[in-house]
Enzyme design. Sequence first.
Site, PDB file in Angstrom:
ATOM      1  N   GLY A  46     -10.627   1.111  -9.357  1.00  0.00           N
ATOM      2  CA  GLY A  46     -11.386  -0.106  -9.064  1.00  0.00           C
ATOM      3  C   GLY A  46     -11.874  -0.128  -7.631  1.00  0.00           C
ATOM      4  O   GLY A  46     -11.286   0.509  -6.746  1.00  0.00           O
ATOM      5  N   GLN A  51     -14.817  -3.955   0.111  1.00  0.00           N
ATOM      6  CA  GLN A  51     -14.308  -2.647   0.545  1.00  0.00           C
ATOM      7  C   GLN A  51     -15.424  -1.736   1.058  1.00  0.00           C
ATOM      8  O   GLN A  51     -15.145  -0.745   1.732  1.00  0.00           O
ATOM      9  CB  GLN A  51     -13.578  -1.944  -0.605  1.00  0.00           C
ATOM     10  CG  GLN A  51     -12.256  -2.592  -0.964  1.00  0.00           C
ATOM     11  CD  GLN A  51     -11.574  -1.827  -2.074  1.00  0.00           C
ATOM     12  OE1 GLN A  51     -11.891  -2.015  -3.238  1.00  0.00           O
ATOM     13  NE2 GLN A  51     -10.653  -0.944  -1.706  1.00  0.00           N
ATOM     14  N   CYS A  88      -4.334   1.384  -3.260  1.00  0.00           N
ATOM     15  CA  CYS A  88      -5.662   0.850  -2.939  1.00  0.00           C
ATOM     16  C   CYS A  88      -6.438   1.895  -2.139  1.00  0.00           C
ATOM     17  O   CYS A  88      -5.875   2.524  -1.238  1.00  0.00           O
ATOM     18  CB  CYS A  88      -5.516  -0.427  -2.123  1.00  0.00           C
ATOM     19  SG  CYS A  88      -7.076  -1.183  -1.647  1.00  0.00           S
ATOM     20  N   LEU A  89      -7.716   2.064  -2.454  1.00  0.00           N
ATOM     21  CA  LEU A  89      -8.545   3.045  -1.743  1.00  0.00           C
ATOM     22  C   LEU A  89      -8.670   2.709  -0.253  1.00  0.00           C
ATOM     23  O   LEU A  89      -8.967   3.583   0.550  1.00  0.00           O
ATOM     24  CB  LEU A  89      -9.945   3.128  -2.371  1.00  0.00           C
ATOM     25  CG  LEU A  89     -10.000   3.693  -3.800  1.00  0.00           C
ATOM     26  CD1 LEU A  89     -11.418   3.603  -4.346  1.00  0.00           C
ATOM     27  CD2 LEU A  89      -9.492   5.133  -3.844  1.00  0.00           C
ATOM     28  N   HIS A 130      -5.943  -7.157  -8.821  1.00  0.00           N
ATOM     29  CA  HIS A 130      -6.073  -6.449  -7.537  1.00  0.00           C
ATOM     30  C   HIS A 130      -7.482  -6.603  -6.968  1.00  0.00           C
ATOM     31  O   HIS A 130      -7.668  -6.972  -5.809  1.00  0.00           O
ATOM     32  CB  HIS A 130      -5.721  -4.972  -7.770  1.00  0.00           C
ATOM     33  CG  HIS A 130      -5.855  -4.098  -6.569  1.00  0.00           C
ATOM     34  ND1 HIS A 130      -4.800  -3.370  -6.054  1.00  0.00           N
ATOM     35  CD2 HIS A 130      -6.929  -3.805  -5.786  1.00  0.00           C
ATOM     36  CE1 HIS A 130      -5.227  -2.687  -4.993  1.00  0.00           C
ATOM     37  NE2 HIS A 130      -6.513  -2.925  -4.815  1.00  0.00           N
ATOM     38  N   GLU A 131      -8.475  -6.343  -7.819  1.00  0.00           N
ATOM     39  CA  GLU A 131      -9.874  -6.397  -7.341  1.00  0.00           C
ATOM     40  C   GLU A 131     -10.295  -7.836  -7.055  1.00  0.00           C
ATOM     41  O   GLU A 131     -11.003  -8.107  -6.083  1.00  0.00           O
ATOM     42  CB  GLU A 131     -10.818  -5.753  -8.359  1.00  0.00           C
ATOM     43  CG  GLU A 131     -10.525  -4.282  -8.675  1.00  0.00           C
ATOM     44  CD  GLU A 131     -10.343  -3.409  -7.446  1.00  0.00           C
ATOM     45  OE1 GLU A 131     -10.989  -3.660  -6.405  1.00  0.00           O
ATOM     46  OE2 GLU A 131      -9.526  -2.472  -7.502  1.00  0.00           O
ATOM     47  N   HIS A 134      -9.239  -8.873  -3.679  1.00  0.00           N
ATOM     48  CA  HIS A 134     -10.093  -8.374  -2.584  1.00  0.00           C
ATOM     49  C   HIS A 134     -11.196  -9.395  -2.252  1.00  0.00           C
ATOM     50  O   HIS A 134     -11.603  -9.517  -1.105  1.00  0.00           O
ATOM     51  CB  HIS A 134     -10.771  -7.051  -2.976  1.00  0.00           C
ATOM     52  CG  HIS A 134      -9.939  -5.835  -2.701  1.00  0.00           C
ATOM     53  ND1 HIS A 134      -9.511  -5.489  -1.438  1.00  0.00           N
ATOM     54  CD2 HIS A 134      -9.500  -4.848  -3.520  1.00  0.00           C
ATOM     55  CE1 HIS A 134      -8.825  -4.347  -1.505  1.00  0.00           C
ATOM     56  NE2 HIS A 134      -8.793  -3.935  -2.760  1.00  0.00           N
TER      57      HIS A 134
END
Length: 152
Positions: A46, A51, A88-89, A130-131, A134
């Site tokens: 995701g 981000q 997480c990226l 999670h997304e 953000h």
Amino acid sequence: MAIRNILKEDDELLYKKSKPVTEFNERLWQLLDDMAETLKQADGVGLAAPQVGVLRRVFIMDMGDGIIEVINPEIIETRGRQEEVEGCLSIPGVYGITERPAYVKIKAQDRYGKEFYLDGEDLMARCICHENDHLDGILFTKHVIRMLEDEE
Ligand code: NI
């Protein structure tokens, strides 16, 4: 399409609240296309617009069955509870066990502004939460109940 730079956890933009999308135009589609390419290149599940430095309520997911584009999501139902590994990226190499609902249902819009409902369990539920976080400037580390050692 272009690969965009993924912001890391020291970037203050990751902690800001994103604004709703109001115009479903070429600029949005460019963002979505770039995010898809960026997610693929990063081999992630995701990616949220903040981000890549865009403070709009947009995220994408890919569970292996193709990209799902989510715009202006609202969580309308959650059920149960799960504890699983999350990363997480924007925080490479860091993993932890988080506590999330086992089931999540959202209402959102697609790239043309059309409303749809999406629900999921397990990985999908974790990813949606999670997304969605953000978009409110919240990173997964807030939900971690136990950090994992770096196993790379
Ligand atoms: Ni993330």
